[in-house]
Design a protein around this motif. Sequence first.
Motif, short mmCIF file in Angstrom:
data_model
loop_
_atom_site.label_atom_id
_atom_site.label_comp_id
_atom_site.label_asym_id
_atom_site.label_seq_id
_atom_site.Cartn_x
_atom_site.Cartn_y
_atom_site.Cartn_z
N HIS A 76 0.82 -1.22 0.00
CA HIS A 76 0.00 0.00 0.00
C HIS A 76 0.86 1.27 0.00
CE1 HIS A 76 -3.39 -2.49 0.31
NE2 HIS A 76 -3.67 -2.39 1.59
N VAL A 77 1.91 1.30 0.83
CA VAL A 77 2.71 2.55 0.87
C VAL A 77 3.47 2.75 -0.44
CG1 VAL A 77 2.88 2.62 3.38
CG2 VAL A 77 4.68 1.46 2.07
N LEU A 78 3.82 1.67 -1.12
CA LEU A 78 4.45 1.81 -2.43
C LEU A 78 3.45 2.35 -3.45
CD1 LEU A 78 6.51 -1.51 -2.43
CD2 LEU A 78 7.45 0.80 -2.32
N SER A 79 2.21 1.87 -3.37
CA SER A 79 1.16 2.38 -4.27
C SER A 79 0.88 3.85 -3.99
CB SER A 79 -0.13 1.56 -4.10
OG SER A 79 0.04 0.24 -4.56
N ILE A 80 0.70 4.19 -2.70
CA ILE A 80 0.42 5.57 -2.34
C ILE A 80 1.60 6.47 -2.68
CG2 ILE A 80 0.03 7.12 -0.37
CD1 ILE A 80 -2.46 5.61 -1.20
N GLY A 81 2.81 5.95 -2.52
CA GLY A 81 4.00 6.73 -2.87
C GLY A 81 4.00 7.15 -4.33
N SER A 82 3.42 6.32 -5.18
CA SER A 82 3.40 6.64 -6.61
C SER A 82 2.51 7.84 -6.92
CB SER A 82 2.91 5.43 -7.42
OG SER A 82 1.51 5.23 -7.26
N PHE A 84 -4.48 -9.89 -8.17
CA PHE A 84 -4.54 -8.81 -9.15
C PHE A 84 -4.02 -7.48 -8.61
CE2 PHE A 84 -7.86 -11.92 -10.07
CZ PHE A 84 -7.48 -12.30 -11.35
N TYR A 85 -3.40 -7.52 -7.44
CA TYR A 85 -2.87 -6.31 -6.82
C TYR A 85 -1.36 -6.34 -6.91
CZ TYR A 85 -1.98 -2.69 -3.27
OH TYR A 85 -1.56 -1.57 -2.60
N SER A 86 -0.80 -5.47 -7.75
CA SER A 86 0.65 -5.47 -8.01
C SER A 86 1.20 -4.05 -7.93
CB SER A 86 0.95 -6.09 -9.37
OG SER A 86 0.61 -7.47 -9.39
N PRO A 87 1.55 -3.60 -6.74
CA PRO A 87 2.10 -2.25 -6.59
C PRO A 87 3.38 -2.01 -7.39
CG PRO A 87 1.41 -3.11 -4.47
CD PRO A 87 1.32 -4.24 -5.43
N ASN A 88 4.09 -3.08 -7.75
CA ASN A 88 5.33 -2.87 -8.50
C ASN A 88 5.08 -2.31 -9.90
OD1 ASN A 88 4.19 -5.29 -9.46
ND2 ASN A 88 6.18 -6.22 -9.89
N LEU A 89 3.83 -2.31 -10.35
CA LEU A 89 3.52 -1.75 -11.66
C LEU A 89 3.46 -0.23 -11.63
CD1 LEU A 89 0.76 -4.23 -12.90
CD2 LEU A 89 3.23 -4.30 -13.32
N VAL A 90 3.30 0.35 -10.43
CA VAL A 90 3.15 1.81 -10.33
C VAL A 90 4.20 2.47 -9.44
CG1 VAL A 90 0.67 1.69 -10.77
CG2 VAL A 90 1.50 1.65 -8.41
N ALA A 91 4.86 1.68 -8.59
CA ALA A 91 5.71 2.25 -7.54
C ALA A 91 6.81 3.14 -8.09
CB ALA A 91 6.32 1.13 -6.70
N GLN A 92 7.31 2.83 -9.26
CA GLN A 92 8.44 3.58 -9.79
C GLN A 92 8.09 5.03 -10.11
OE1 GLN A 92 10.42 1.09 -12.61
NE2 GLN A 92 12.25 2.36 -12.74
N ALA A 93 6.79 5.34 -10.17
CA ALA A 93 6.38 6.72 -10.42
C ALA A 93 6.58 7.60 -9.20
CB ALA A 93 4.92 6.76 -10.86
N GLY A 94 6.80 6.99 -8.04
CA GLY A 94 6.99 7.76 -6.83
C GLY A 94 8.33 8.48 -6.82
N ARG A 95 8.33 9.73 -6.34
CA ARG A 95 9.56 10.52 -6.30
C ARG A 95 10.21 10.53 -4.92
NH1 ARG A 95 6.14 13.79 -9.56
NH2 ARG A 95 5.64 15.13 -7.78
N ALA A 96 9.49 10.09 -3.89
CA ALA A 96 10.05 10.12 -2.55
C ALA A 96 11.09 9.00 -2.39
CB ALA A 96 8.94 9.93 -1.51
N PRO A 97 12.18 9.27 -1.68
CA PRO A 97 13.15 8.21 -1.39
C PRO A 97 12.45 7.02 -0.73
CG PRO A 97 14.01 10.33 -0.72
CD PRO A 97 12.58 10.56 -1.09
N THR A 98 12.85 5.82 -1.12
CA THR A 98 12.15 4.61 -0.69
C THR A 98 13.12 3.60 -0.10
OG1 THR A 98 10.44 4.95 -2.38
CG2 THR A 98 10.66 2.73 -1.48
N PHE A 99 12.68 2.94 0.96
CA PHE A 99 13.43 1.88 1.61
C PHE A 99 12.60 0.60 1.49
CE2 PHE A 99 14.37 -0.92 5.10
CZ PHE A 99 15.72 -0.78 5.37
N ILE A 100 13.22 -0.47 1.00
CA ILE A 100 12.54 -1.76 0.89
C ILE A 100 13.40 -2.81 1.58
CG2 ILE A 100 11.68 -3.55 -0.66
CD1 ILE A 100 11.10 -1.38 -2.73
N GLY A 101 12.88 -3.35 2.68
CA GLY A 101 13.57 -4.40 3.42
C GLY A 101 12.85 -5.72 3.24
N THR A 102 13.60 -6.78 2.95
CA THR A 102 13.00 -8.07 2.65
C THR A 102 13.65 -9.18 3.47
OG1 THR A 102 14.53 -8.20 0.76
CG2 THR A 102 12.29 -7.51 0.29
#
Length: 323
Positions: free
Chosen positions: A145-151, A247-265
Amino acid sequence: MRPRLVSALGLLLTLLASVLITAPSASAAPTVTAFSFPVEGTDVSAFRYSEPSPTPRPVLVMALGLGSTQNRILPEVAPEFVAAGYDVVTFDYRYWGSSAGLPRNLIDIDSQLEDWRAAIAAARSLPGVDGNAVALWGTSLSGGHVLSIGSENIPGVRAIIAQAPHVNGIATVSTIPVPALAQLTAVGTADLAGSAVGAQPTYIPLASEPGTLGLLPQPGALDGYQRVLGADFDNRATARTALQIPFYSPNLVAQAGRAPTFIGTGVADNITPGFAARELANRMGAAGQDYPGGHFDVYPGGAAYPELIRDEVAFLQQHVPTP
């Protein structure tokens, strides 16, 4: 000899008293204030974690993932960020926890994304908060969700933290055996059809043992939920949720986000596979890395948590500095 000994002991006691008086005390627990905000006519329950400050503080908005509520995990995690100089706002999605809304335990992705937008607006409006210094923190489904909203590049949002995030629907459901997916699809379709004619929801477990019906029947899922949320967590959700996840894939839109992003896996995550999140992180140039353990090790008590929380705080301090 005796007077000298007494004098020496007196001097030692004086020094010890001085050390005890001047030693810094441990950080006090943050002030926790309950409040609510409306979303489409329904009240969403939230908590603000804060400390007194002479100047407005940046604010971190946090929510948990699939079926988790703000009274679990976050009371231990939020103070870590408060101690670093941030106010924290947590919230329960509509239909969950202490938020209003019927049917209970409905997981609807569009509704949850709308809850995030409203939570950000509510956090920005709080007194004592710097509304132009907002960060978002999500985990598992809310990591997506935060990746989607970030976009969407909402004004004031300056950093995104996503841990063990759901980033691709196909990648996530690929961890579930095909017979279990077929069963989930059948039960979910029946629940959705029933909702169209006013029938009561069909509930299924959020997490279950392998070979049994549940949204997450992967090995270790039920044990992980019980470990991080407690054995008494509300282990049920509307069955129609199963139709949305693929059918929910935030990776399709996340790259449009301009805010610095941290992804921990989690290197051994078998719930939201880390390979999909790392591929997205590489495309975005995001901070973060693989951490020890699996999906539930990113939480307090898990193998990844000590290093992960340090890295998240350092990331925030770099991109959303405190006064």
